[in-house]
Design a protein around this motif. Structure first.
Motif, mmCIF file in Angstrom:
data_model
loop_
_atom_site.group_PDB
_atom_site.id
_atom_site.type_symbol
_atom_site.label_atom_id
_atom_site.label_comp_id
_atom_site.label_asym_id
_atom_site.label_seq_id
_atom_site.Cartn_x
_atom_site.Cartn_y
_atom_site.Cartn_z
ATOM 1 N N LEU A 173 -4.026 4.369 0.825
ATOM 2 C CA LEU A 173 -4.656 4.241 -0.487
ATOM 3 C C LEU A 173 -5.659 5.351 -0.765
ATOM 4 O O LEU A 173 -6.305 5.354 -1.806
ATOM 5 N N GLY A 174 -5.796 6.289 0.175
ATOM 6 C CA GLY A 174 -6.652 7.448 -0.047
ATOM 7 C C GLY A 174 -8.070 7.327 0.468
ATOM 8 O O GLY A 174 -8.894 8.198 0.225
ATOM 9 N N VAL A 175 -8.381 6.263 1.187
ATOM 10 C CA VAL A 175 -9.732 6.066 1.721
ATOM 11 C C VAL A 175 -9.875 6.876 3.005
ATOM 12 O O VAL A 175 -8.975 6.890 3.838
ATOM 13 N N GLY A 196 -12.979 8.692 5.998
ATOM 14 C CA GLY A 196 -14.339 8.720 6.529
ATOM 15 C C GLY A 196 -14.874 7.363 6.951
ATOM 16 O O GLY A 196 -14.187 6.551 7.558
ATOM 17 N N GLY A 197 -16.141 7.127 6.603
ATOM 18 C CA GLY A 197 -16.846 5.921 7.026
ATOM 19 C C GLY A 197 -16.211 4.637 6.528
ATOM 20 O O GLY A 197 -16.197 3.629 7.237
ATOM 21 N N SER A 198 -15.668 4.659 5.331
ATOM 22 C CA SER A 198 -15.028 3.453 4.789
ATOM 23 C C SER A 198 -13.778 3.093 5.578
ATOM 24 O O SER A 198 -13.478 1.920 5.797
ATOM 25 N N LEU A 199 -13.049 4.098 6.013
ATOM 26 C CA LEU A 199 -11.867 3.870 6.844
ATOM 27 C C LEU A 199 -12.277 3.224 8.155
ATOM 28 O O LEU A 199 -11.692 2.236 8.589
ATOM 29 N N ARG A 200 -13.286 3.768 8.805
ATOM 30 C CA ARG A 200 -13.760 3.232 10.084
ATOM 31 C C ARG A 200 -14.319 1.821 9.911
ATOM 32 O O ARG A 200 -14.139 0.959 10.760
ATOM 33 N N ALA A 201 -15.017 1.577 8.795
ATOM 34 C CA ALA A 201 -15.551 0.234 8.543
ATOM 35 C C ALA A 201 -14.428 -0.780 8.392
ATOM 36 O O ALA A 201 -14.513 -1.899 8.906
ATOM 37 N N ALA A 202 -13.358 -0.398 7.711
ATOM 38 C CA ALA A 202 -12.222 -1.311 7.521
ATOM 39 C C ALA A 202 -11.586 -1.681 8.843
ATOM 40 O O ALA A 202 -11.280 -2.852 9.101
ATOM 41 N N ALA A 210 0.840 -1.203 0.000
ATOM 42 C CA ALA A 210 0.000 0.000 0.000
ATOM 43 C C ALA A 210 0.872 1.248 0.000
ATOM 44 O O ALA A 210 0.555 2.238 -0.663
ATOM 45 N N GLY A 211 1.988 1.197 0.717
ATOM 46 C CA GLY A 211 2.908 2.335 0.748
ATOM 47 C C GLY A 211 3.521 2.617 -0.607
ATOM 48 O O GLY A 211 3.652 3.770 -1.018
ATOM 49 N N VAL A 212 3.888 1.564 -1.327
ATOM 50 C CA VAL A 212 4.448 1.741 -2.674
ATOM 51 C C VAL A 212 3.410 2.363 -3.594
ATOM 52 O O VAL A 212 3.713 3.290 -4.363
ATOM 53 N N ALA A 213 2.183 1.880 -3.510
ATOM 54 C CA ALA A 213 1.111 2.453 -4.341
ATOM 55 C C ALA A 213 0.877 3.917 -3.988
ATOM 56 O O ALA A 213 0.696 4.761 -4.868
ATOM 57 N N ALA A 214 0.891 4.231 -2.687
ATOM 58 C CA ALA A 214 0.670 5.612 -2.253
ATOM 59 C C ALA A 214 1.845 6.514 -2.613
ATOM 60 O O ALA A 214 1.658 7.704 -2.882
ATOM 61 N N ALA A 215 3.056 5.963 -2.640
ATOM 62 C CA ALA A 215 4.245 6.761 -2.944
ATOM 63 C C ALA A 215 4.174 7.348 -4.344
ATOM 64 O O ALA A 215 4.638 8.469 -4.581
ATOM 65 N N TRP A 257 7.753 10.137 1.493
ATOM 66 C CA TRP A 257 7.605 10.481 2.906
ATOM 67 C C TRP A 257 6.172 10.260 3.382
ATOM 68 O O TRP A 257 5.940 9.644 4.417
ATOM 69 N N ARG A 258 5.209 10.738 2.619
ATOM 70 C CA ARG A 258 3.800 10.570 3.016
ATOM 71 C C ARG A 258 3.384 9.107 2.982
ATOM 72 O O ARG A 258 2.550 8.680 3.763
ATOM 73 N N ALA A 259 3.970 8.339 2.090
ATOM 74 C CA ALA A 259 3.649 6.911 2.019
ATOM 75 C C ALA A 259 4.297 6.141 3.169
ATOM 76 O O ALA A 259 3.763 5.135 3.640
ATOM 77 N N GLY A 260 5.441 6.593 3.641
ATOM 78 C CA GLY A 260 6.137 5.911 4.727
ATOM 79 C C GLY A 260 5.563 6.186 6.100
ATOM 80 O O GLY A 260 5.735 5.387 7.021
ATOM 81 N N ALA A 261 4.867 7.298 6.246
ATOM 82 C CA ALA A 261 4.315 7.666 7.554
ATOM 83 C C ALA A 261 3.370 6.606 8.126
ATOM 84 O O ALA A 261 3.467 6.284 9.314
ATOM 85 N N PRO A 262 2.464 6.019 7.330
ATOM 86 C CA PRO A 262 1.614 4.959 7.896
ATOM 87 C C PRO A 262 2.417 3.751 8.389
ATOM 88 O O PRO A 262 2.070 3.148 9.402
ATOM 89 N N CYS A 263 3.490 3.406 7.684
ATOM 90 C CA CYS A 263 4.338 2.290 8.112
ATOM 91 C C CYS A 263 4.966 2.586 9.471
ATOM 92 O O CYS A 263 5.006 1.716 10.350
ATOM 93 N N LEU A 264 5.422 3.803 9.644
ATOM 94 C CA LEU A 264 6.001 4.200 10.928
ATOM 95 C C LEU A 264 4.945 4.205 12.031
ATOM 96 O O LEU A 264 5.236 3.838 13.169
ATOM 97 N N ALA A 265 3.739 4.600 11.685
ATOM 98 C CA ALA A 265 2.654 4.615 12.671
ATOM 99 C C ALA A 265 2.339 3.201 13.149
ATOM 100 O O ALA A 265 2.145 2.970 14.352
#
Length: 138
Positions: A89-91, A93-99, A17-22, A28-36
């Motif tokens: 991946l850019g999701v 709101g509600g879809s994020l919470r549902a996941a 997902a990070g590669v796709a987001a990069a 940097w923005r793609a790596g932040a979720p991995c660090l989190a």
């Protein structure tokens, strides 16, 4: 089901997902979720050692667990990975919470079924991960 929240499964999913987001947002923005996710896993482990809650009786275990019971490692990692992956991946709101809810409920239920967690361990793992995601992602 429970194996989906093992680090050897969760981290490659997050990396993809990070590669796709990069490509869209930069490395940097793609790596932040991995660090989190990695940071949340470390904090959860320390918290678990601090609390040191014993697991349900070994007679009900269907698998051999490791470590302490609260908060659930698998539930925490599932929610962190689901939240960080869909956010990368850019999701929103509600879809994020549902996941995150589906990931936590599915993995958490499997851990209770396997006899290695109390239901409150799963709830604590889910709440910790949701809070961590909000702190690290805004």
């Amino acid at each position: 089901m429970s194996a989906l929240a093992e680090p050897h499964v969760a981290y490659p999913v997050l990396a993809l997902a990070g590669v796709a987001a990069a490509r869209r947002d930069g490395w940097w923005r793609a790596g932040a979720p991995c660090l989190a996710v990695a940071g949340g896993a470390v904090v959860r482990r320390r918290l678990s050692r601090l609390i040191a809650r014993e697991r349900p009786p070994a007679a009900v275990w269907l698998i051999e667990p490791e470590g302490f019971s609260l908060p659930s490692k698998h539930t925490t990692l599932a929610v962190l990975t689901a939240g960080a992956t869909v956010r990368a991946l850019g999701v929103r709101g509600g879809s994020l919470r549902a996941a995150t809810l589906l990931a936590g409920a599915g993995i958490g239920a499997s851990r209770v079924y396997l006899g290695v967690h109390w239901p409150t361990d799963v709830i604590a793992g889910w709440l910790f991960a949701e809070g961590w995601l909000r702190v690290t992602h805004g």
